[in-house]
Motif scaffolding. Structure first.
Motif, PDB file in Angstrom:
ATOM      1  N   GLU A  48     -33.055  84.719 -17.588  1.00 53.23           N
ATOM      2  CA  GLU A  48     -32.192  83.693 -16.929  1.00 53.23           C
ATOM      3  C   GLU A  48     -31.142  83.422 -17.881  1.00 53.23           C
ATOM      4  OE1 GLU A  48     -34.487  80.482 -15.804  1.00 53.23           O
ATOM      5  OE2 GLU A  48     -35.140  81.275 -13.688  1.00 53.23           O
ATOM      6  N   GLY A  49     -31.172  83.250 -18.870  1.00 54.86           N
ATOM      7  CA  GLY A  49     -29.988  82.894 -19.701  1.00 54.86           C
ATOM      8  C   GLY A  49     -29.052  83.844 -20.184  1.00 54.86           C
ATOM      9  N   GLY A  50     -29.213  85.387 -19.848  1.00 58.25           N
ATOM     10  CA  GLY A  50     -28.487  86.330 -20.010  1.00 58.25           C
ATOM     11  C   GLY A  50     -29.016  87.218 -21.285  1.00 58.25           C
ATOM     12  N   SER A  51     -28.379  88.210 -21.470  1.00 60.32           N
ATOM     13  CA  SER A  51     -28.928  89.153 -22.524  1.00 60.32           C
ATOM     14  C   SER A  51     -27.900  89.709 -23.470  1.00 60.32           C
ATOM     15  CB  SER A  51     -29.667  90.335 -21.718  1.00 60.32           C
ATOM     16  OG  SER A  51     -28.864  91.039 -21.134  1.00 60.32           O
ATOM     17  N   ILE A  52     -28.485  90.196 -24.506  1.00 62.02           N
ATOM     18  CA  ILE A  52     -27.623  90.815 -25.686  1.00 62.02           C
ATOM     19  C   ILE A  52     -26.710  91.996 -24.992  1.00 62.02           C
ATOM     20  CG2 ILE A  52     -27.620  92.013 -27.784  1.00 62.02           C
ATOM     21  CD1 ILE A  52     -30.063  90.549 -28.707  1.00 62.02           C
ATOM     22  N   GLY A  53     -25.454  91.683 -25.516  1.00 61.07           N
ATOM     23  CA  GLY A  53     -24.604  93.003 -25.110  1.00 61.07           C
ATOM     24  C   GLY A  53     -23.919  93.500 -26.312  1.00 61.07           C
ATOM     25  N   ASN A  54     -23.325  94.482 -26.513  1.00 58.97           N
ATOM     26  CA  ASN A  54     -22.704  94.879 -27.281  1.00 58.97           C
ATOM     27  C   ASN A  54     -21.877  96.360 -27.007  1.00 58.97           C
ATOM     28  OD1 ASN A  54     -23.821  97.429 -28.259  1.00 58.97           O
ATOM     29  ND2 ASN A  54     -25.717  95.944 -28.908  1.00 58.97           N
ATOM     30  N   VAL A  55     -20.859  96.439 -27.741  1.00 56.41           N
ATOM     31  CA  VAL A  55     -20.213  97.787 -27.395  1.00 56.41           C
ATOM     32  C   VAL A  55     -20.452  99.003 -28.453  1.00 56.41           C
ATOM     33  CG1 VAL A  55     -17.767  98.891 -27.713  1.00 56.41           C
ATOM     34  CG2 VAL A  55     -18.177  96.691 -26.487  1.00 56.41           C
ATOM     35  N   SER A  56     -20.663 100.020 -27.988  1.00 63.16           N
ATOM     36  CA  SER A  56     -20.984 101.202 -28.935  1.00 63.16           C
ATOM     37  C   SER A  56     -19.390 101.721 -29.186  1.00 63.16           C
ATOM     38  CB  SER A  56     -21.452 102.374 -28.137  1.00 63.16           C
ATOM     39  OG  SER A  56     -23.117 101.988 -28.144  1.00 63.16           O
ATOM     40  N   PHE A  57     -19.491 102.135 -30.663  1.00 60.89           N
ATOM     41  CA  PHE A  57     -18.068 102.545 -31.216  1.00 60.89           C
ATOM     42  C   PHE A  57     -18.533 104.058 -31.665  1.00 60.89           C
ATOM     43  CE2 PHE A  57     -18.145  97.720 -31.494  1.00 60.89           C
ATOM     44  CZ  PHE A  57     -16.628  97.530 -31.365  1.00 60.89           C
ATOM     45  N   VAL A  58     -17.039 104.744 -31.961  1.00 61.24           N
ATOM     46  CA  VAL A  58     -17.152 105.759 -32.940  1.00 61.24           C
ATOM     47  C   VAL A  58     -15.880 105.259 -33.934  1.00 61.24           C
ATOM     48  CG1 VAL A  58     -17.663 107.495 -31.213  1.00 61.24           C
ATOM     49  CG2 VAL A  58     -15.255 106.627 -31.476  1.00 61.24           C
TER      50      VAL A  58
END
Length: 402
Positions: A299-309
């Protein structure tokens, strides 16, 4: 023909970007293109997902046709393998003509390379297609696990932590991470997670840590002994209560998310997990999950991130690597990647920076009942500082492995 059309469209986006950026930038980028032509870029990337591997092969076809730049993927089981190789080359004095041209990277591995001066750049702002990114100081494209990117790595795909379940077999799912304890008690053996030595298992622990820590804000700072003890105490109490009701009592864990997904498909467990919100819809289309599989997040959301090169400091083909990085953030490339029939990863581009034609391309992408909307995924929780994951996984291994 379709692939050539996409390449042509991507080229038109890049040309537009150059025209808007001034004569000097046009000259500089043309020099990069001239230097890159004929190069074969060695891309070290995690090789555990067939769709991602196929996408990288497609990228090679497109960059070869468009720029004369081929991509050769070196499939890694752990990104740290590439970091270790660059470190070894530096220790041996190989400051030029390195064996790695570009790395799919983020988190602790990026931090390690940045600290040790192992990165080429900054280069991101000079990429023509960077005009489609939000490069503000606090944007997801500018911060990697709390570490400022500072132009030393370029984004290419968006990740968000999700759970998958079969809606026919399971009607109730945990609403929060804390609820997993009671849920597992009601569904003994129905839950497991990948080993925390794998990034998916580590992400599961971090997701719980963010919710359970008395003050989650401390996770944005480098870990300290005192902060670690206070923040993780509720996590280990929670895990101790969860573990006995896990699949095989938590004594055996699947190696990675692909194995856990197969376990879900076989009915051996009731929940799997992924960092790709579109992976469930894609798996259904491939016959790897039942059509009744669905996605949920706490309910509180989830981890997010960006994959980089990122490009190593001693890359033999840094010009070709920059061309590949630029191609990855072309609107047409990002739309192709977001197609659930291709890869399904959400775009890293800022929608407000796209013209009407690009927005229409994204709007026309295929939909699925198993594909969540950005809105349904809820808030995106910030990744803890990379040092927390390193210590957390070591501590888990000390506590729970023999």
């Amino acid at each position: 023909m379709k692939h050539l059309l996409i390449a042509a469209l991507a080229l038109s986006f890049g040309t537009s970007a150059l025209a808007d950026s001034g004569a000097d930038s046009l000259t500089d980028w043309q020099q990069t293109l001239d230097e890159a032509r004929g190069q074969t870029v060695c891309w070290n990337a995690w090789g555990g997902d067939a769709r991602t591997n196929a996408f990288i092969a497609w990228v090679s076809d497109q960059t070869d046709a468009q720029y004369g730049v081929k991509v050769e993927q070196v499939k890694l089981s752990d990104t740290a393998e590439a970091v270790t190789r660059v470190i070894s080359e530096k220790a041996a004095g190989r400051d030029h003509d390195g064996s790695i041209d570009i790395i799919w990277i983020n988190g602790p591995n990026f931090l390690a390379m940045k600290k040790q001066g192992l990165l080429h750049g900054p280069f991101v702002a000079s990429l023509p297609n960077a005009q489609y990114l939000d490069l503000g100081p606090t944007s997801a494209a500018s911060v990697d696990f709390t570490v400022p990117v500072e132009g030393m790595e370029s984004p290419w795909r968006l990740a968000k932590f999700v759970f998958t379940y079969d809606s026919v077999r399971v009607s109730d799912v945990p609403r929060t991470m804390a609820d997993f304890v009671g849920w597992a008690a009601d569904h003994p053996g129905g839950f497991t997670h990948p080993a925390p030595s794998n990034f998916m298992g580590a992400t599961f622990l971090k997701q719980a840590l963010i919710e359970l820590a008395p003050d989650a804000s401390v996770l944005q700072n480098p870990v300290s002994d005192d902060a670690y003890e206070i923040a993780t105490a509720p996590l280990w109490d929670w895990y101790d209560a969860l573990r006995p009701n896990m699949w095989r009592g938590g004594e055996t864990l699947p190696e990675n998310e692909s194995i856990q997904q197969q376990m879900l498909n076989d009915g051996e467990v009731d929940i799997s997990m992924s960092l790709d919100p579109a992976s469930t819809a894609a798996a259904i289309a491939q016959g790897l999950l039942p059509e009744t599989a669905r996605v949920f997040v706490p309910e509180g959301g989830s981890i997010g991130n960006v994959s980089f090169v990122a490009i190593p400091y001693n890359a033999a083909h840094s010009a070709g690597a920059e061309v590949v990085a630029n191609f990855l953030i072309a609107p047409e490339t990002q739309a192709h990647m977001q197609n659930i029939d291709v890869l399904g990863s959400f775009s890293v581009l800022d929608p407000s920076k796209l013209d009407a034609s690009a927005q229409a391309t994204f709007a026309a992408l295929p939909a699925s009942d198993a594909l969540p909307t950005l809105e349904s995924l809820g808030p995106t929780l910030l990744e803890p500082h990379a040092s927390w994951m390193t210590r957390l996984t070591k501590d888990w291994a000390r506590r729970y492995t023999k």
